[in-house]
Design an enzyme around this catalytic site. Sequence first.
Site, PDB file in Angstrom:
ATOM      1  N   GLY A  33       0.778  -1.238   0.000  1.00 34.32           N
ATOM      2  CA  GLY A  33       0.000   0.000   0.000  1.00 34.32           C
ATOM      3  C   GLY A  33       0.809   1.287   0.000  1.00 34.32           C
ATOM      4  O   GLY A  33       0.311   2.328   0.440  1.00 34.32           O
ATOM      5  N   SER A  34       2.041   1.253  -0.548  1.00 35.41           N
ATOM      6  CA  SER A  34       2.795   2.518  -0.576  1.00 35.41           C
ATOM      7  C   SER A  34       2.184   3.499  -1.585  1.00 35.41           C
ATOM      8  O   SER A  34       2.193   4.711  -1.361  1.00 35.41           O
ATOM      9  CB  SER A  34       4.275   2.267  -0.893  1.00 35.41           C
ATOM     10  OG  SER A  34       4.452   1.886  -2.235  1.00 35.41           O
ATOM     11  N   ASN A  35       1.642   2.989  -2.677  1.00 36.42           N
ATOM     12  CA  ASN A  35       0.975   3.882  -3.633  1.00 36.42           C
ATOM     13  C   ASN A  35      -0.268   4.505  -3.014  1.00 36.42           C
ATOM     14  O   ASN A  35      -0.532   5.697  -3.187  1.00 36.42           O
ATOM     15  CB  ASN A  35       0.610   3.115  -4.915  1.00 36.42           C
ATOM     16  CG  ASN A  35       1.768   3.052  -5.888  1.00 36.42           C
ATOM     17  OD1 ASN A  35       2.106   4.025  -6.531  1.00 36.42           O
ATOM     18  ND2 ASN A  35       2.407   1.888  -5.960  1.00 36.42           N
TER      19      ASN A  35
ATOM     20  N   MET B  57      -3.858  -7.697  -6.958  1.00 32.38           N
ATOM     21  CA  MET B  57      -3.314  -8.818  -7.710  1.00 32.38           C
ATOM     22  C   MET B  57      -4.365  -9.729  -8.342  1.00 32.38           C
ATOM     23  O   MET B  57      -4.110 -10.888  -8.602  1.00 32.38           O
ATOM     24  CB  MET B  57      -2.360  -9.637  -6.808  1.00 32.38           C
ATOM     25  CG  MET B  57      -1.221  -8.834  -6.222  1.00 32.38           C
ATOM     26  SD  MET B  57      -0.364  -7.800  -7.446  1.00 32.38           S
ATOM     27  CE  MET B  57       0.597  -9.063  -8.277  1.00 32.38           C
ATOM     28  N   ARG B  58      -5.540  -9.195  -8.579  1.00 31.39           N
ATOM     29  CA  ARG B  58      -6.594  -9.989  -9.240  1.00 31.39           C
ATOM     30  C   ARG B  58      -7.024  -9.283 -10.518  1.00 31.39           C
ATOM     31  O   ARG B  58      -7.116  -8.054 -10.548  1.00 31.39           O
ATOM     32  CB  ARG B  58      -7.813 -10.115  -8.322  1.00 31.39           C
ATOM     33  CG  ARG B  58      -7.517 -10.712  -6.992  1.00 31.39           C
ATOM     34  CD  ARG B  58      -8.761 -10.754  -6.140  1.00 31.39           C
ATOM     35  NE  ARG B  58      -9.688 -11.773  -6.592  1.00 31.39           N
ATOM     36  CZ  ARG B  58      -9.577 -13.061  -6.298  1.00 31.39           C
ATOM     37  NH1 ARG B  58      -8.572 -13.490  -5.557  1.00 31.39           N
ATOM     38  NH2 ARG B  58     -10.459 -13.926  -6.736  1.00 31.39           N
ATOM     39  N   LEU B  59      -7.282 -10.088 -11.538  1.00 27.88           N
ATOM     40  CA  LEU B  59      -7.815  -9.515 -12.782  1.00 27.88           C
ATOM     41  C   LEU B  59      -9.293  -9.251 -12.579  1.00 27.88           C
ATOM     42  O   LEU B  59      -9.996 -10.048 -11.968  1.00 27.88           O
ATOM     43  CB  LEU B  59      -7.626 -10.494 -13.936  1.00 27.88           C
ATOM     44  CG  LEU B  59      -6.203 -10.651 -14.453  1.00 27.88           C
ATOM     45  CD1 LEU B  59      -6.179 -11.689 -15.570  1.00 27.88           C
ATOM     46  CD2 LEU B  59      -5.662  -9.315 -14.951  1.00 27.88           C
TER      47      LEU B  59
ATOM     48  N   ASN C  53      -5.161   1.919 -12.870  1.00 27.18           N
ATOM     49  CA  ASN C  53      -4.187   0.935 -12.393  1.00 27.18           C
ATOM     50  C   ASN C  53      -2.787   1.531 -12.500  1.00 27.18           C
ATOM     51  O   ASN C  53      -2.509   2.329 -13.396  1.00 27.18           O
ATOM     52  CB  ASN C  53      -4.276  -0.328 -13.274  1.00 27.18           C
ATOM     53  CG  ASN C  53      -3.372  -1.441 -12.769  1.00 27.18           C
ATOM     54  OD1 ASN C  53      -3.316  -1.715 -11.573  1.00 27.18           O
ATOM     55  ND2 ASN C  53      -2.660  -2.085 -13.680  1.00 27.18           N
TER      56      ASN C  53
ATOM     57  N   HIS D 193       1.124   0.278 -12.981  1.00 30.43           N
ATOM     58  CA  HIS D 193       1.876  -0.924 -13.368  1.00 30.43           C
ATOM     59  C   HIS D 193       3.365  -0.569 -13.486  1.00 30.43           C
ATOM     60  O   HIS D 193       3.715   0.436 -14.100  1.00 30.43           O
ATOM     61  CB  HIS D 193       1.347  -1.455 -14.706  1.00 30.43           C
ATOM     62  CG  HIS D 193       2.044  -2.707 -15.127  1.00 30.43           C
ATOM     63  ND1 HIS D 193       1.749  -3.942 -14.580  1.00 30.43           N
ATOM     64  CD2 HIS D 193       3.053  -2.917 -16.006  1.00 30.43           C
ATOM     65  CE1 HIS D 193       2.536  -4.856 -15.116  1.00 30.43           C
ATOM     66  NE2 HIS D 193       3.341  -4.262 -15.983  1.00 30.43           N
TER      67      HIS D 193
HETATM   68  C1  GRF Z   1       3.617  -1.581  -7.370  1.00 33.26           C
HETATM   69  O1  GRF Z   1       4.867  -1.847  -7.921  1.00 33.26           O
HETATM   70  C2  GRF Z   1       2.580  -1.505  -8.453  1.00 33.26           C
HETATM   71  O2  GRF Z   1       3.053  -0.962  -9.631  1.00 33.26           O
HETATM   72  C3  GRF Z   1       2.251  -2.950  -8.648  1.00 33.26           C
HETATM   73  O3  GRF Z   1       2.248  -3.489  -7.362  1.00 33.26           O
HETATM   74  C4  GRF Z   1       3.123  -2.720  -6.526  1.00 33.26           C
HETATM   75  C5  GRF Z   1       2.319  -2.258  -5.364  1.00 33.26           C
HETATM   76  O4  GRF Z   1       3.105  -1.580  -4.414  1.00 33.26           O
HETATM   77  N1  GRF Z   1       1.016  -3.096  -9.369  1.00 33.26           N
HETATM   78  P1  GRF Z   1       2.405  -0.850  -3.190  1.00 33.26           P
HETATM   79  O5  GRF Z   1       1.454  -1.879  -2.548  1.00 33.26           O
HETATM   80  O6  GRF Z   1       1.660   0.333  -3.708  1.00 33.26           O
HETATM   81  O7  GRF Z   1       3.510  -0.487  -2.271  1.00 33.26           O
END
Ligand code: GRF
Length: 209
Positions: free
Chosen positions: A21-23, A99-101, A116, A118
Amino acid sequence: MIFIKNKKKKKNISFLVSGRGSNFLAVAKQIEKGNINAQIKTVISDKENAPVLKKSENIGIESVFINPKLFSSREAHEREILDILFSNKTDLVVAAGYMRLLTPVFIEPFKNRIINIHPSLLPAFPGKNAQAQAIAKGVKIAGCTCHFIDEGTDTGPIIMQAAIQVHQNDTVESLSQKILIEEHKILAKSIKLFCNDRLSVQNKKVFIK
Ligand code: GRF
């Protein structure tokens, strides 16, 4: 004379996150600072022990684990999530390390409203372990992509990308760290544009007004 500032209504954002969850936190900080005209309604995870759930709870955001194993199909699991999103009037869904489509059941009602992040310069290296794919291929430039989700795997309309140089001694870990810094920036910028009604999609391409 009284001037009333025409302030746009805040967008409601909900997050789908499977892990760290850093994003999510990076975006939450920008919202907290007033840099994005939005409020976070909920964080939903498909993993009971996802570290994100503690982080979001700690900053007072509704945090929910919805166990996919309790449902007979992916669609049934998604319908449970949709119920929450409809009831809290979510405008934008952000899949940040989810991590799910997603199936059409989920995508259809949120068409061009699911972002999303990526960790590759799409269309290169879609799917899992994008940074490892980049290292294995020996690319000299890597990066990340923010896009709307469509029915394919990482194939949706691209909103924004950021590139970084890959050095000869980079490992999957060092590359991932460098890319992550850029992810936080372009995800927040893309969400900000969405919240200011500046994104439109025509012929599978994103235009910024
Ligand atoms: C990130 O690298 C994102 O691009 C990918 O999964 C990772 C998630 O990182 N889809 P975080 O959970 O946001 O730290």
